[in-house]
Enzyme design. Structure first.
Site, PDB file in Angstrom:
ATOM      1  N   VAL A   9      43.061  29.805 -22.852  1.00 32.31           N
ATOM      2  CA  VAL A   9      41.859  29.772 -22.000  1.00 32.31           C
ATOM      3  C   VAL A   9      40.749  28.969 -22.676  1.00 32.31           C
ATOM      4  O   VAL A   9      40.103  28.121 -22.052  1.00 32.31           O
ATOM      5  CB  VAL A   9      41.385  31.205 -21.655  1.00 32.31           C
ATOM      6  CG1 VAL A   9      40.086  31.157 -20.882  1.00 32.31           C
ATOM      7  CG2 VAL A   9      42.451  31.931 -20.844  1.00 32.31           C
ATOM      8  N   LYS A  91      39.312  41.376 -21.073  1.00 32.12           N
ATOM      9  CA  LYS A  91      39.427  42.649 -20.334  1.00 32.12           C
ATOM     10  C   LYS A  91      39.583  43.844 -21.279  1.00 32.12           C
ATOM     11  O   LYS A  91      38.999  44.900 -21.052  1.00 32.12           O
ATOM     12  CB  LYS A  91      40.606  42.569 -19.358  1.00 32.12           C
ATOM     13  CG  LYS A  91      41.905  42.165 -20.025  1.00 32.12           C
ATOM     14  CD  LYS A  91      42.920  41.570 -19.092  1.00 32.12           C
ATOM     15  CE  LYS A  91      44.094  41.015 -19.894  1.00 32.12           C
ATOM     16  NZ  LYS A  91      45.087  40.333 -19.112  1.00 32.12           N
ATOM     17  N   LYS A 190      41.650  46.673 -16.368  1.00 29.09           N
ATOM     18  CA  LYS A 190      40.811  45.984 -15.377  1.00 29.09           C
ATOM     19  C   LYS A 190      40.146  46.990 -14.434  1.00 29.09           C
ATOM     20  O   LYS A 190      38.980  46.814 -14.037  1.00 29.09           O
ATOM     21  CB  LYS A 190      41.664  44.981 -14.605  1.00 29.09           C
ATOM     22  CG  LYS A 190      42.153  43.820 -15.480  1.00 29.09           C
ATOM     23  CD  LYS A 190      43.274  43.065 -14.812  1.00 29.09           C
ATOM     24  CE  LYS A 190      43.713  41.838 -15.601  1.00 29.09           C
ATOM     25  NZ  LYS A 190      44.993  41.282 -15.123  1.00 29.09           N
ATOM     26  N   GLY A 286      45.711  32.275 -15.175  1.00 29.49           N
ATOM     27  CA  GLY A 286      45.891  30.820 -15.291  1.00 29.49           C
ATOM     28  C   GLY A 286      44.705  30.243 -16.028  1.00 29.49           C
ATOM     29  O   GLY A 286      43.557  30.524 -15.670  1.00 29.49           O
TER      30      GLY A 286
END
Ligand code: HSE
Length: 413
Positions: A9, A91, A190, A286
């Site tokens: 990321v 998260k 989450k 993604g």
């Protein structure tokens, strides 16, 4: 912008920042924290392995994409102490250390934005920003783990469970330890973040009851289809009455807003007493989708979000809720009963369950599945303990196996 982490990321954030003309004009990466600086030679911005040096360079914004708890927690706390806004997609960090981090953010008036931590590619939290009425969510159901949704979708169309998991791994959806996807841990983290944001609940992921998806078969999915629905990996929370939260596979009917959310997509259905359900869906993972959401947060880094905290429970404050013990409300149940050798008698099964006050709404017919020694049932709502007692007696009497999945419906008519 100082970047904490240059993994998948972090690299996508850097690529987008450097490669997009508009981003290049808007942001500069002043440095990135990495473990091994030598391995990053050639990166067109400074890389350091010392977090203090990075913060000393006085970035305007810190983007945290290290993942995990430490050192992410200590560095985020240090940045907030210094008044530097933090954007995080982490998260696990928010789920486990949310109390501490959000308290410091509030105390110092330093924004801590986290749109990319849950359903990373869909900016839905910002839709509620500054909207106190829309924010009066009283309960939610969501598909928060793309890997599980992908696997169940693949299994329903005939792919084996292991092959579907391999594909999810190869496509980069699964966690490095995929058991966290399959057993509901990722979704529970989450859900903790969402329950805090919309309900003011202070939960730890370990307080959330969770079931995995591994016990489901293609026949279960086929029978769910025959009953007019499907089975989805859901995460649900409610706080208007007794706070409730759980994660696990659930039967939903074809008119449920999350029914069309297939494959790797995530979705969330937010419900309140004031409006029909609000539904968002799209990519939950993604690097590119996550990076785009992070960069939008960077643009808004200096805006402090009004904290919703407990407005879902009308008239109830966050202080009133505080740290909670989570309950599991009664629901309908989708049950598979299977015998190793013989066909089961649906009337006999219904009779036995009724002695425990468990009432059947619907049973499968032989044409619903290709498993002659199995029977599927939909029950009317009842507490889990009552269902468990009834199924225990059934297993003892008929020497069969059972597998249960909750039924989830929207409350809106
Ligand atoms: N493993 C996660 C998923 C990645 O499958 O949803 C996104 O958090």
């Amino acid at each position: 912008v100082a970047l904490l982490g240059l993994g998948r990321v972090g690299s996508a954030v850097a690529r987008l920042t450097l490669g997009d003309a508009w981003c290049r004009a808007a942001f500069t990466i002043t440095g990135a924290l990495v473990r091994n600086t030598a391995a990053r030679a050639g990166v067109p911005f400074p890389v350091v392995s010392d977090a203090r040096a990075l913060l000393d360079s006085e970035p305007e914004v810190v983007v945290e994409v290290l993942g995990g708890i430490e050192p992410a927690r200590s560095i985020v706390l240090a940045a907030l102490e210094r008044g530097i806004p933090v954007i995080t997609a982490n998260k696990s960090l928010l789920a486990r250390c949310g109390d501490e981090l959000f308290d410091l953010s509030e105390r110092t008036g330093t924004p801590l934005r986290h749109e990319a931590a849950v359903i990373a590619g869909v900016p839905f939290l910002c839709a509620f920003s500054g909207r106190p009425f829309a924010s009066r969510v009283s309960h939610l159901s969501a598909i928060l783990n793309g890997t599980s949704n992908f696997i169940l979708t693949q299994v329903a169309s005939g792919t084996g469970f292991d092959a579907a998991l391999d594909l999810a791994r190869r496509l980069g959806y699964a966690e490095p330890d995929a058991s966290l996807d399959l057993d509901g841990t990722d979704a529970a983290e989450k859900l903790t973040i969402l329950a805090r944001h919309f309900g003011g609940l202070s939960l730890q992921p370990g307080q959330i009851a969770r079931d995995g998806i591994a016990r489901l078969t293609r026949e279960d999915l086929r029978c769910a289809g025959a009953f007019g629905g499907t089975i989805k990996p859901l995460a649900c929370a409610a706080w208007a009455d007794a706070p409730a939260a759980w994660v696990g596979p659930a039967f939903i009917r074809g008119d449920h807003p999350l029914f069309p959310v297939r494959g790797i997509a995530n979705g969330i259905c937010l419900e309140s007493r004031l409006t029909p359900p609000l539904v968002f869906s799209g990519p939950g993972a993604g690097p590119e989708a996550t990076a785009a959401t992070i960069l939008d947060d960077v643009l808004n880094a200096h805006r402090t979000e009004p904290v919703v905290r407990g407005t879902g429970a009308i008239g109830q404050t966050a202080e009133g809720l505080g740290r909670v013990t989570v309950s599991e409300p009664p629901t309908g149940w989708f049950v598979r009963v299977s015998h190793p050798a013989d066909r089961l008698d649906p009337l006999g099964v219904a009779d036995l369950l009724s002695t425990f006050d468990v009432w059947i709404q619907r049973t499968s017919t032989p044409s619903d599945t290709a498993a002659p020694n199995a029977l599927w049932l939909l029950t009317h709502p009842c507490e889990r303990a009552r269902l468990d007692a009834a199924l225990h007696a059934l297993r003892a009497a008929a020497r069969c196996d059972t597998c249960t999945v909750r039924v989830v419906e929207t409350t809106h008519e």
